[in-house]
Design an enzyme around this catalytic site. Structure first.
Site, mmCIF file in Angstrom:
data_model
loop_
_atom_site.group_PDB
_atom_site.id
_atom_site.type_symbol
_atom_site.label_atom_id
_atom_site.label_comp_id
_atom_site.label_asym_id
_atom_site.label_seq_id
_atom_site.Cartn_x
_atom_site.Cartn_y
_atom_site.Cartn_z
ATOM 1 N N ASP A 25 1.395 -0.975 -0.136
ATOM 2 C CA ASP A 25 -0.365 0.040 -0.297
ATOM 3 C C ASP A 25 0.743 1.239 0.273
ATOM 4 O OD1 ASP A 25 -2.117 1.679 0.729
ATOM 5 O OD2 ASP A 25 -1.026 1.592 2.799
HETATM 6 P P1 ADP Z 1 -5.016 3.970 0.158
HETATM 7 O O1 ADP Z 1 -4.552 3.123 -0.449
HETATM 8 O O2 ADP Z 1 -3.530 4.983 -1.065
HETATM 9 O O3 ADP Z 1 -3.791 4.013 1.138
HETATM 10 P P2 ADP Z 1 -7.005 5.478 1.183
HETATM 11 O O4 ADP Z 1 -8.103 4.229 0.111
HETATM 12 O O5 ADP Z 1 -7.266 5.137 2.228
HETATM 13 O O6 ADP Z 1 -5.842 5.374 -0.177
HETATM 14 O O7 ADP Z 1 -7.596 6.547 0.029
HETATM 15 C C1 ADP Z 1 -7.990 6.413 -1.736
HETATM 16 C C2 ADP Z 1 -8.186 7.525 -2.089
HETATM 17 O O8 ADP Z 1 -9.661 8.018 -1.427
HETATM 18 C C3 ADP Z 1 -7.718 9.011 -1.469
HETATM 19 O O9 ADP Z 1 -6.614 8.961 -2.494
HETATM 20 C C4 ADP Z 1 -8.413 9.894 -1.476
HETATM 21 O O10 ADP Z 1 -9.046 10.343 -2.850
HETATM 22 C C5 ADP Z 1 -9.706 9.052 -1.363
HETATM 23 N N1 ADP Z 1 -10.241 9.351 0.131
HETATM 24 C C6 ADP Z 1 -10.353 8.304 1.252
HETATM 25 N N2 ADP Z 1 -11.263 8.998 2.299
HETATM 26 C C7 ADP Z 1 -10.850 9.770 2.646
HETATM 27 C C8 ADP Z 1 -11.252 11.327 3.109
HETATM 28 N N3 ADP Z 1 -11.352 10.688 5.198
HETATM 29 N N4 ADP Z 1 -11.224 12.364 2.800
HETATM 30 C C9 ADP Z 1 -10.752 12.754 1.194
HETATM 31 N N5 ADP Z 1 -10.552 11.931 0.521
HETATM 32 C C10 ADP Z 1 -10.984 10.719 0.854
HETATM 33 MG MG MG Z 2 -2.920 2.598 3.151
#
Ligand code: ADP
Ligand code: MG
Length: 363
Positions: A64
């Site tokens: 991730d």
């Molecule tokens: P990663 O897989 O990189 O850890 P996440 O799956 O948590 O990321 O989030 C994916 C995308 O969803 C983020 O890049 C953002 O665009 C959006 N996102 C998720 N949670 C939030 C939040 N609380 N506020 C704003 N955007 C969010």
């Molecule tokens: Mg993460």
């Protein structure tokens, strides 16, 4: 000499047969317990022993991005409002809606609003969709913040930053750009994983430009962007179906399904509780060099188990025939039952001693 001889043989064989499962039974657990202890000292918590046993055979590591490759402490680096000079309003609205969220992006947005001294309003009927964003009512208006899905959202100068769109009553008001630096220890950890012959691929919910930039700067073997939590898990399953042995490393709520589906799930101790519950290994400090340590530990533990089993079989394979009088016809040699007992205790000590060497394994 018949009755005395038979008596001695029966005794010696009985002692060995009683003692033999003891040595064999010790061979694996004592190595695993010692390996787990050594891991704990090095900041690698083994929650499931099978995870430690399976890790050595891994072929691919899916990682991730946010919070795992990167610090997970993003900072707002840009506020782009489509309402002309409505920057503060946009940020204030977003921060108000994000207050209940525990997502690192949410915390960064709230922090930036506070830093700028903005007044936040209460968020009502808050809902979070892991991997997408959040939705809440702020001052009676429906506010959504999350993934950029609409071409109307401005990108501006932030080609490789994480972008989130802010929407109010179904209209895009603008975007927030957030930068999250790569952990200082990540490049070294990736280089070592490559040296161990593993493929390393980043899997992130973030948008393509950001994920690709991270993959390129770290020299990874592949990247998947815009991945939902369910899709992360699917990717793990697909790779496993193709015969890959998959390790998944992550920190978030969105990583939990993939952590559980992987051959070995590795959670960051700095991440969410759900991720840690779903994983087999936890890296206490969230430092990815811990994965490399875990690999070395896994290989050393398996090596110790193999040595132990070899010696246990060797000892028993030799001891039982000798006790049964195999050498009597040639040398008149018989094993005194007492000696047989001592020999078997020594073999157990050997196995334990060999396993304890794991405590001094350099990691
Ligand atoms: P990663 O897989 O990189 O850890 P996440 O799956 O948590 O990321 O989030 C994916 C995308 O969803 C983020 O890049 C953002 O665009 C959006 N996102 C998720 N949670 C939030 C939040 N609380 N506020 C704003 N955007 C969010
Ligand atoms: Mg993460």
């Amino acid at each position: 000499p018949a009755p005395a001889l038979i008596h001695a043989l029966v005794n010696a064989v009985a002692v060995l047969i009683i003692a033999c499962p003891c040595t064999l039974g010790l061979a694996t657990p004592v190595a695993i317990v010692t390996g787990i202890g050594r891991g704990a000292q090095a900041g690698v918590l083994v929650k499931h022993a099978e995870a430690l046993e399976r890790l050595a055979a891994a072929t691919t590591v899916l990682i991730d991005k946010t919070g795992t490759l990167t610090e997970g402490k993003p900072q707002v680096v840009g506020v782009q409002s489509l309402l002309g000079d409505g920057e503060a309003e946009l940020l204030g609205l977003a921060a108000s809606a994000e207050q209940p969220s525990e997502h690192p992006l949410a915390r960064a947005i709230v922090q930036e609003a506070q830093r700028r001294g903005l007044k936040l309003e209460a968020a009502e009927s808050f809902q979070a969709e892991p991997g997408f964003g959040v939705e809440a009512r702020v001052g009676g208006r429906r506010v959504r913040i999350g993934r950029v899905a609409d071409a109307a959202a401005p990108v501006g100068d932030f080609a490789t930053a994480t972008l989130v769109a802010v929407e109010c009553e179904g209209v895009i008001l603008g975007t927030l750009a957030l930068a999250d630096p790569i952990k200082a220890t990540t490049p070294e950890a990736i280089a070592e994983l490559h040296r161990l012959g593993l493929r390393v691929v980043v899997v992130s919910g973030d948008r393509e430009a950001t994920v690709r930039a991270v993959a390129e700067s770290l020299g990874l073997d592949g990247w998947h962007a815009g991945v939902t939590p369910a899709r992360k898990q699917e990717l793990v399953r697909e790779l496993r179906a193709r015969g890959e042995r998959v390790v998944f490393a992550g920190d978030g709520l969105n990583d939990a399904p993939a952590l559980a589906a992987a051959e070995v799930g590795i959670a960051m101790g700095t991440g969410t509780d759900v991720a840690m519950q779903s994983a087999g290994l936890v890296l206490v400090k969230g430092d990815l060099r811990g994965i490399v340590k875990a690999f070395h530990l896994s290989r050393a533990t398996l090596r110790t188990i193999r040595q132990n089993l070899f010696w246990a079989f060797f000892y028993n394979g030799l001891g039982i025939p000798v006790a049964a009088g195999a050498l009597y016809p040639f040398f008149g040699l018989l094993l005194n039952p007492m000696l047989a007992g001592v020999a078997m205790s020594l073999s157990s000590l050997c196995v334990v001693g060999n396993a304890l060497r794991l405590r001094r394994l350099a990691l």
